[in-house]
Design a protein around this motif. Structure first.
Motif, PDB file in Angstrom:
ATOM      1  N   HIS A  50       0.808  -1.217   0.000  1.00 16.62           N
ATOM      2  CA  HIS A  50       0.000   0.000   0.000  1.00 16.62           C
ATOM      3  C   HIS A  50       0.844   1.271   0.000  1.00 16.62           C
ATOM      4  O   HIS A  50       1.835   1.362   0.723  1.00 16.62           O
ATOM      5  CB  HIS A  50      -0.923   0.008   1.227  1.00 16.62           C
ATOM      6  CG  HIS A  50      -1.749  -1.227   1.330  1.00 16.62           C
ATOM      7  ND1 HIS A  50      -2.842  -1.454   0.535  1.00 16.62           N
ATOM      8  CD2 HIS A  50      -1.615  -2.321   2.110  1.00 16.62           C
ATOM      9  CE1 HIS A  50      -3.363  -2.629   0.838  1.00 16.62           C
ATOM     10  NE2 HIS A  50      -2.640  -3.176   1.789  1.00 16.62           N
ATOM     11  N   LEU A  51       0.391   2.241  -0.787  1.00 16.76           N
ATOM     12  CA  LEU A  51       1.049   3.546  -0.880  1.00 16.76           C
ATOM     13  C   LEU A  51       0.601   4.510   0.205  1.00 16.76           C
ATOM     14  O   LEU A  51       1.141   5.608   0.318  1.00 16.76           O
ATOM     15  CB  LEU A  51       0.738   4.194  -2.236  1.00 16.76           C
ATOM     16  CG  LEU A  51       1.233   3.456  -3.467  1.00 16.76           C
ATOM     17  CD1 LEU A  51       0.680   4.095  -4.720  1.00 16.76           C
ATOM     18  CD2 LEU A  51       2.744   3.467  -3.482  1.00 16.76           C
ATOM     19  N   ARG A  52      -0.388   4.140   0.973  1.00 15.79           N
ATOM     20  CA  ARG A  52      -0.963   5.036   1.980  1.00 15.79           C
ATOM     21  C   ARG A  52      -1.199   4.270   3.270  1.00 15.79           C
ATOM     22  O   ARG A  52      -1.010   3.061   3.347  1.00 15.79           O
ATOM     23  CB  ARG A  52      -2.301   5.600   1.480  1.00 15.79           C
ATOM     24  CG  ARG A  52      -2.250   6.346   0.174  1.00 15.79           C
ATOM     25  CD  ARG A  52      -1.455   7.646   0.213  1.00 15.79           C
ATOM     26  NE  ARG A  52      -1.851   8.566   1.244  1.00 15.79           N
ATOM     27  CZ  ARG A  52      -2.759   9.510   1.122  1.00 15.79           C
ATOM     28  NH1 ARG A  52      -3.385   9.689  -0.004  1.00 15.79           N
ATOM     29  NH2 ARG A  52      -3.043  10.294   2.135  1.00 15.79           N
ATOM     30  N   SER A  53      -1.692   4.970   4.269  1.00 19.01           N
ATOM     31  CA  SER A  53      -2.013   4.349   5.554  1.00 19.01           C
ATOM     32  C   SER A  53      -3.343   3.603   5.430  1.00 19.01           C
ATOM     33  O   SER A  53      -4.139   3.882   4.530  1.00 19.01           O
ATOM     34  CB  SER A  53      -2.138   5.410   6.641  1.00 19.01           C
ATOM     35  OG  SER A  53      -3.292   6.203   6.405  1.00 19.01           O
ATOM     36  N   PRO A  54      -3.624   2.659   6.349  1.00 19.96           N
ATOM     37  CA  PRO A  54      -4.918   1.964   6.310  1.00 19.96           C
ATOM     38  C   PRO A  54      -6.097   2.925   6.363  1.00 19.96           C
ATOM     39  O   PRO A  54      -7.070   2.772   5.620  1.00 19.96           O
ATOM     40  CB  PRO A  54      -4.883   1.067   7.552  1.00 19.96           C
ATOM     41  CG  PRO A  54      -3.448   0.873   7.857  1.00 19.96           C
ATOM     42  CD  PRO A  54      -2.764   2.137   7.414  1.00 19.96           C
ATOM     43  N   GLU A  55      -6.014   3.949   7.212  1.00 16.13           N
ATOM     44  CA  GLU A  55      -7.120   4.909   7.338  1.00 16.13           C
ATOM     45  C   GLU A  55      -7.361   5.649   6.024  1.00 16.13           C
ATOM     46  O   GLU A  55      -8.495   5.796   5.575  1.00 16.13           O
ATOM     47  CB  GLU A  55      -6.819   5.912   8.443  1.00 16.13           C
ATOM     48  CG  GLU A  55      -7.897   6.961   8.580  1.00 16.13           C
ATOM     49  CD  GLU A  55      -7.545   8.019   9.609  1.00 16.13           C
ATOM     50  OE1 GLU A  55      -8.404   8.865   9.859  1.00 16.13           O
ATOM     51  OE2 GLU A  55      -6.422   8.017  10.144  1.00 16.13           O
ATOM     52  N   ALA A  56      -6.286   6.112   5.389  1.00 13.17           N
ATOM     53  CA  ALA A  56      -6.429   6.846   4.127  1.00 13.17           C
ATOM     54  C   ALA A  56      -7.022   5.953   3.047  1.00 13.17           C
ATOM     55  O   ALA A  56      -7.862   6.389   2.248  1.00 13.17           O
ATOM     56  CB  ALA A  56      -5.081   7.397   3.685  1.00 13.17           C
ATOM     57  N   LEU A  57      -6.608   4.706   3.009  1.00 11.99           N
ATOM     58  CA  LEU A  57      -7.123   3.788   1.991  1.00 11.99           C
ATOM     59  C   LEU A  57      -8.577   3.422   2.246  1.00 11.99           C
ATOM     60  O   LEU A  57      -9.360   3.277   1.315  1.00 11.99           O
ATOM     61  CB  LEU A  57      -6.255   2.532   1.926  1.00 11.99           C
ATOM     62  CG  LEU A  57      -4.844   2.794   1.410  1.00 11.99           C
ATOM     63  CD1 LEU A  57      -3.955   1.600   1.676  1.00 11.99           C
ATOM     64  CD2 LEU A  57      -4.868   3.162  -0.056  1.00 11.99           C
ATOM     65  N   PHE A  58      -8.939   3.270   3.510  1.00 12.59           N
ATOM     66  CA  PHE A  58     -10.326   2.957   3.840  1.00 12.59           C
ATOM     67  C   PHE A  58     -11.252   4.068   3.354  1.00 12.59           C
ATOM     68  O   PHE A  58     -12.352   3.817   2.881  1.00 12.59           O
ATOM     69  CB  PHE A  58     -10.482   2.765   5.353  1.00 12.59           C
ATOM     70  CG  PHE A  58     -11.860   2.352   5.761  1.00 12.59           C
ATOM     71  CD1 PHE A  58     -12.256   1.037   5.650  1.00 12.59           C
ATOM     72  CD2 PHE A  58     -12.762   3.280   6.252  1.00 12.59           C
ATOM     73  CE1 PHE A  58     -13.538   0.642   6.012  1.00 12.59           C
ATOM     74  CE2 PHE A  58     -14.044   2.908   6.625  1.00 12.59           C
ATOM     75  CZ  PHE A  58     -14.432   1.580   6.500  1.00 12.59           C
TER      76      PHE A  58
END
Length: 107
Positions: A45-53
């Motif tokens: 993933h290029l982003r954090s879990p929160e950002a992707l969610f």
């Protein structure tokens, strides 16, 4: 490596290292492997879990959409990330990974 396959020294200073590696490998005929799970959820993933969610996978103007456009698209919400995820960028503290665990397993 041979300069005909890789970026010049000046270009190496301009682009992130992953772009440089991809450039060299692509010129050598080495193509990336699809690492998504059987449901099309990403593992790297290029982003954090929160950002992707919270990502809107239909916003065609977003840079994340453009990066994924030709490799299967991007999904948000509960389908953003595989439970077998391997890496995330921009994770701030262990709390983000605990939140990810709850997001995946406490639906």
């Amino acid at each position: 490596m041979d300069g005909q396959f890789c970026l010049s020294s000046e270009q190496e200073m301009t682009f992130p290292e992953d772009v440089g590696i991809n450039f060299c490998m692509g010129n050598l005929g080495i193509l990336p492997y699809n690492t998504r799970d059987e449901f099309g959820r990403e593992r790297f993933h290029l982003r954090s879990p929160e950002a992707l969610f919270n990502v809107d996978g239909t916003d065609k103007s977003a840079w994340l959409y453009k990066v994924h456009r030709d490799v299967g698209g991007i999904q948000g919400g509960n389908d953003c990330c595989s439970p077998a995820s391997i890496t995330f960028h921009h994770v701030k503290g262990p709390g983000a990974l605990y939140d990810f665990e709850r997001m995946i397993y406490c639906k």
